[in-house]
Design an enzyme around this catalytic site. Sequence first.
Site, PDB file in Angstrom:
ATOM      1  N   ASN A   1      53.793  99.384  -3.290  1.00  0.00           N
ATOM      2  CA  ASN A   1      52.391  99.605  -2.942  1.00  0.00           C
ATOM      3  C   ASN A   1      51.628 100.112  -4.166  1.00  0.00           C
ATOM      4  O   ASN A   1      50.967 101.167  -4.134  1.00  0.00           O
ATOM      5  CB  ASN A   1      52.285 100.601  -1.780  1.00  0.00           C
ATOM      6  CG  ASN A   1      51.019 100.413  -0.973  1.00  0.00           C
ATOM      7  OD1 ASN A   1      50.132  99.647  -1.353  1.00  0.00           O
ATOM      8  ND2 ASN A   1      50.904 101.133   0.133  1.00  0.00           N
TER       9      ASN A   1
ATOM     10  N   HIS B   1      48.302 107.374   6.506  1.00  0.00           N
ATOM     11  CA  HIS B   1      49.092 106.490   7.360  1.00  0.00           C
ATOM     12  C   HIS B   1      48.942 106.818   8.844  1.00  0.00           C
ATOM     13  O   HIS B   1      49.082 105.930   9.687  1.00  0.00           O
ATOM     14  CB  HIS B   1      50.576 106.571   6.984  1.00  0.00           C
ATOM     15  CG  HIS B   1      50.936 105.755   5.781  1.00  0.00           C
ATOM     16  ND1 HIS B   1      50.940 106.264   4.513  1.00  0.00           N
ATOM     17  CD2 HIS B   1      51.296 104.458   5.653  1.00  0.00           C
ATOM     18  CE1 HIS B   1      51.288 105.327   3.644  1.00  0.00           C
ATOM     19  NE2 HIS B   1      51.509 104.216   4.317  1.00  0.00           N
TER      20      HIS B   1
END
Length: 491
Positions: A341, A372
């Site tokens: 990522n 998240h």
Amino acid sequence: MTSINNNAYDGFRTFSWLEDLSGVPLDKINFIIVYMISFAIAGLLRSSLSAEKVKPETRHAFCIIFGLILGYFAFGKYAMHLIGFSTICYGVITTRDPKLIHIEVFIVAALYLSYLHLHLQILNYGTYTLDIRGPIMIMTGKVTSLACSLHDGFARPEKELTVMQKEHVIRKRPSLLEYYSYLLSFLTIMAGPGTFYDEYMDFIHNRRIQEEKLQNKNFSERELQFSINLATLKKVCLGTVFLVLLYVFLHTYDIQNMTDDEFLKNTSMFYKIWCLNILASIHRLNYYFAWVFVDAICNNAGFGFNGFDENGQIQWTLVTNVNVWEIEIAPNINAYIKNWNKVTIRWLKLVVYERVPRFKIMITFLTSTIWHGFYAGYYLSMMHGILYYYAARSIRRHVRPYFLGSKVLKCLYDLLTMVVTRIAMSYFTVSFIVFEFQTAWKIYRDVYFFHLIFPVIGVLLVPILLPANETITISEVKNVDSERNNNKVDS
């Protein structure tokens, strides 16, 4: 254990017959369809809608319109949050003092995203379903990085900026059209990556490529188009391989069994570790497919040019979000994080790491976790990540120098750390996947918390038993570097 629940999915059900035919959940089918449409129309941005043929406003409008259409197809009524989130944040950007804009935009974006996380977590608890949180997470990264870059450009002297801040500094507020195009572009709306505003504007105006053409007279249009086609083809093929592997893995291993009491009671320690590794591998394959394919979509539009490599080959890596091979052979958690990522890591560095005065690592990890969502498993993963990070740093400092005396010892060290890192990341991943603290705890308990022994030793005991010896470190590094130079071995 988590499950897939398509009753909670709000996207279009036009292709539900494909779900019955293939057994693939409808939300995943729609996700793939959106990717295929995005890939097809992306090519228009470097052909009939190229920067040389149409005005920037046309390219912006094209990206916005299809971003909203595909967003509505994938998320149904929840697509309204794409407009709602971006509009509220734009109001803050255009009306607030640049001295505080980065903080205020961050707070507004975080509150909006947190509301969605909590709302959908309560509504669809413990399910894997494609929903609007993914795009809003990407947009949160975009709008907060934009606000920080505006703050750097309007409210801070250049001498105070870091190298990265200077690279992305913005000294002109975006127009409404530019802003919506940046946040809502169909190129990155589904799975990112959360590109920086200056990079996206360079793409819209084709600045990077035009500058390279001016500096390099041998840089031909034919060479450029060939490199785009080759990079795109490679990534489409690689993404397809990951999709096939994901399908095979899901039909070979029933991961639901991992939380069953009978499975945990009647299987050996080594088999449990193997299954944890398979679970982590399946999880990675989801992201490998999504990120590699979106990279291909961007490249097909002409977005992603990143100069030339050391061999003079054109690089299309600007929006590359994952280095698959580097992750699979990562010798430590630092290398894993660096290649996983990647654009989000750049965002966290620009927005968080370089701006907080103390406890940089912990605050950055915490920000990523809140980004998240609010499942307890995410925070359990965060604590594992912090522990693994400091353990890896301690072992590298105190143990690694003793293995640098020869190439054989160095290879042995790298092999051991690669295996340990792979196992550690399996444990790190499992609590993130299962969401619930109780379920993750049950898995950890049945493997006797094996994954915590070595990190704790690395953090607490290794510095005492093997205090850092700068003499050993320097001399051994010189020896191995000399040997590598003599044998022309790349470090």
